[in-house]
Write an enzyme that holds these catalytic residues in place. Structure first.
Site, PDB file in Angstrom:
ATOM      1  N   GLY A  69       0.809  -1.206   0.000  1.00  0.00           N
ATOM      2  CA  GLY A  69       0.000   0.000   0.000  1.00  0.00           C
ATOM      3  C   GLY A  69       0.849   1.267   0.000  1.00  0.00           C
ATOM      4  N   SER A  70       1.944   1.253   0.744  1.00  0.00           N
ATOM      5  CA  SER A  70       2.779   2.457   0.833  1.00  0.00           C
ATOM      6  C   SER A  70       3.329   2.830  -0.544  1.00  0.00           C
ATOM      7  CB  SER A  70       3.945   2.233   1.800  1.00  0.00           C
ATOM      8  OG  SER A  70       3.452   1.953   3.094  1.00  0.00           O
ATOM      9  N   ASN A 150      -7.737   4.002   8.902  1.00  0.00           N
ATOM     10  CA  ASN A 150      -7.153   2.827   9.535  1.00  0.00           C
ATOM     11  C   ASN A 150      -7.261   2.834  11.055  1.00  0.00           C
ATOM     12  OD1 ASN A 150      -5.238   4.913   8.560  1.00  0.00           O
ATOM     13  ND2 ASN A 150      -3.840   3.889   9.963  1.00  0.00           N
ATOM     14  N   SER A 198      -3.430  -3.018  -0.502  1.00  0.00           N
ATOM     15  CA  SER A 198      -2.346  -3.810   0.095  1.00  0.00           C
ATOM     16  C   SER A 198      -2.857  -5.208   0.430  1.00  0.00           C
ATOM     17  CB  SER A 198      -1.862  -3.118   1.364  1.00  0.00           C
ATOM     18  OG  SER A 198      -0.972  -3.974   2.054  1.00  0.00           O
ATOM     19  N   GLY A 199      -2.100  -6.236   0.043  1.00  0.00           N
ATOM     20  CA  GLY A 199      -2.543  -7.619   0.228  1.00  0.00           C
ATOM     21  C   GLY A 199      -2.704  -8.066   1.671  1.00  0.00           C
ATOM     22  N   HIS A 200      -1.821  -7.591   2.551  1.00  0.00           N
ATOM     23  CA  HIS A 200      -1.815  -8.178   3.904  1.00  0.00           C
ATOM     24  C   HIS A 200      -2.920  -7.672   4.815  1.00  0.00           C
ATOM     25  CE1 HIS A 200       0.191  -5.008   6.494  1.00  0.00           C
ATOM     26  NE2 HIS A 200       0.535  -4.542   5.311  1.00  0.00           N
ATOM     27  N   THR A 236      11.763  -7.918 -10.551  1.00  0.00           N
ATOM     28  CA  THR A 236      11.117  -9.204 -10.832  1.00  0.00           C
ATOM     29  C   THR A 236       9.846  -9.316 -10.002  1.00  0.00           C
ATOM     30  OG1 THR A 236      13.261 -10.166 -11.278  1.00  0.00           O
ATOM     31  CG2 THR A 236      11.453 -11.708 -10.829  1.00  0.00           C
ATOM     32  N   CYS A 323       2.581   2.503  13.524  1.00  0.00           N
ATOM     33  CA  CYS A 323       3.767   3.279  13.143  1.00  0.00           C
ATOM     34  C   CYS A 323       4.091   4.344  14.179  1.00  0.00           C
ATOM     35  CB  CYS A 323       3.553   3.948  11.804  1.00  0.00           C
ATOM     36  SG  CYS A 323       2.499   3.031  10.701  1.00  0.00           S
TER      37      CYS A 323
HETATM   38  C1  LIG Z   1      -1.500  -0.516   6.115  1.00  0.00           C
HETATM   39  C2  LIG Z   1      -1.859   0.723   5.409  1.00  0.00           C
HETATM   40  C3  LIG Z   1      -1.013   1.275   4.429  1.00  0.00           C
HETATM   41  C4  LIG Z   1       0.343   0.699   4.131  1.00  0.00           C
HETATM   42  O1  LIG Z   1       0.262  -0.528   3.441  1.00  0.00           O
HETATM   43  P1  LIG Z   1       1.568  -1.459   3.409  1.00  0.00           P
HETATM   44  O2  LIG Z   1       1.200  -2.556   2.446  1.00  0.00           O
HETATM   45  O3  LIG Z   1       1.790  -1.956   4.781  1.00  0.00           O
HETATM   46  O4  LIG Z   1       2.679  -0.624   2.875  1.00  0.00           O
HETATM   47  C5  LIG Z   1      -1.432   2.405   3.776  1.00  0.00           C
HETATM   48  N1  LIG Z   1      -2.623   2.973   4.041  1.00  0.00           N
HETATM   49  C6  LIG Z   1      -3.460   2.481   4.963  1.00  0.00           C
HETATM   50  C7  LIG Z   1      -4.765   3.141   5.193  1.00  0.00           C
HETATM   51  C8  LIG Z   1      -3.107   1.342   5.679  1.00  0.00           C
HETATM   52  O5  LIG Z   1      -3.936   0.864   6.603  1.00  0.00           O
END
Ligand SMILES: *Cc1c(COP(=O)(O)O)cnc(C)c1O
Length: 395
Positions: A69-70, A150, A198-200, A236, A323
């Site tokens: 996501g970042s 978040n 973001s996948g996780h 890659t 963070c």
């Molecule tokens: C977790 C999060 C991100 C960052 O995503 P990553 O995949 O951990 O870099 C960005 N924006 C929001 C709103 C998030 O909750």
């Protein structure tokens, strides 16, 4: 253990794992290799792209895979800024409660001569389309407003904000990291030009995500190198992670309505239970929020102490964002909705997973209530307040 920190990260789901294993063990070719073994990996990559695109009503060509996501946030904002700068448009609109991936990218652009307007957020954690419209100027090149916050879980009026931006000819990006896989998203119906995922955060693996950018928007590289991702993101491809993310996203959407109906019921049970704690307040709109999110502020409490005591009781929760925990400043999100400093320090976020049970919710209510009572019993401020020598901040 009760894991109630799914906004920080989630466990990899069965669907993702099943899709990933063959990529790790047998189909480990490089999608850029020309022989058939490499091309098999390339097919999987393009299949994953088509799948995630379909989940958002996007075209596969509009998807660029990233490290998360970042990176997607950085690339979206950098791309819009570069396009704007070419036309002499160097004004960007965002909000005070964005994720740091957005806020710190905007800080960097400010250093480079861009003007940034951060809109205030209402006490209910919502920014309106009218406020966005009022902030747009002839030199505005981008509006970036997160889909769901978040920390406090509030869901923004994305389609309306998108419509305003479309009408005024300004690019609209949304950080949808907390929303993807948890809410239905339709980039066309919702007038979204760019969107980060973001996948996780939805049972995919860590270190993978993607950026949706509407056809015709020229992306600027954040990572330079080889020609992967149509030359817009070198390196890659992390195929196992990409395939796992696609499977996780599809699986989430398959069960979304059923899971969300259940989550909303348990979320509201948790909110009702915690609201019984005296001098406490729910953060964010009670209805326009993620089905998984519960966020409270408690008077005369240090969030960090609360987390440590909850950890002792086997409950994983969060205070502010992961963070910023460790720093003594209260969360910028809780401050953005206007909570006074003293109260902002006592914030608690519980983000539920789909497998949470009613019994676990009741355990959380009991343990949080006990921890708050215990910490207050040792607080000089609380003593002064209960003896009437000091006013309560929260009713
Ligand atoms: C977790 C999060 C991100 C960052 O995503 P990553 O995949 O951990 O870099 C960005 N924006 C929001 C709103 C998030 O909750």
């Amino acid at each position: 253990m009760i894991y109630a920190d799914n906004a920080a990260t989630t466990a990899v789901g069965r669907a993702a794992l099943a899709a990933m294993l063959p990529c790790l063990i047998s189909d480990y070719g490089n999608p850029s290799s020309l022989y058939a073994f490499g091309q098999r990996a390339k097919e999987k990559l393009e299949d994953a792209r088509a799948r995630v695109a379909a989940c958002l009503n996007a075209d596969p060509k509009e998807i660029t895979f990233t490290s998360g996501g970042s990176e997607a946030d950085n690339q979206a904002i950098r791309s819009a800024a570069a396009l704007g700068a070419k036309k002499g448009k160097k004004h960007i609109i965002s909000t005070a409660f964005e994720h740091h991936a957005v806020l710190h990218t905007l800080d960097a652009l400010k250093e480079e001569g861009f003007e940034i307007t951060l809109l205030d957020v209402h006490e209910n954690g919502i920014v309106t389309a009218e406020e966005v419209a009022a902030a747009i100027r002839p030199e505005t090149c981008l509006v970036t407003v997160m889909y769901a916050n978040n920390e406090i879980g509030t869901v923004q009026p994305i389609a309306e904000i998108g419509a305003v931006c479309r009408e005024k000819g300004v690019l609209f990006h949304t950080d949808a990291v907390q929303a993807a896989g948890h809410l239905h998203i339709d980039v066309q119906a919702q007038n979204i030009d760019m969107l980060s995922v973001s996948g996780h955060k939805f049972h995919g693996p860590k270190g993978v995500g993607f950026l949706y950018a509407k056809k015709g928007i020229r992306l600027r590289n954040v990572i330079y190198g080889g020609g992967q991702e149509r030359g817009k993101r070198a390196g890659t491809e992390n195929l196992p992670a990409i395939v796992g993310m696609a499977a996780a996203l599809e699986d989430q959407l398959l069960h979304l309505d059923e899971n969300n109906a259940r989550l909303i019921r348990l979320r509201d049970r948790l909110i009702a239970g915690l609201a019984k704690i005296p001098h406490s307040i729910l953060n964010g709109d009670p209805v326009k929020r993620l089905p998984s999110n519960v966020s409270f502020c408690f008077e005369a409490i240090e969030g960090e102490s609360m987390l440590l005591l909850l950890d002792d009781k086997g409950i994983c929760a969060s205070s502010g964002s992961a963070c910023t925990s460790g720093s003594l400043d209260p969360s910028h999100v809780i401050m953005a909705i206007g909570r006074p400093h003293e109260v902002a320090h006592g914030s608690l976020r519980l983000s539920l997973g789909e497998d949470i049970t009613e019994e676990q919710v009741d355990t959380i209510i009991r343990e949080v209530t006990e921890v708050v009572e215990y910490l207050r019993s040792m607080s000089p401020i609380w003593r002064a307040q209960s003896e009437g020598k000091m006013d309560y901040v929260l009713k």
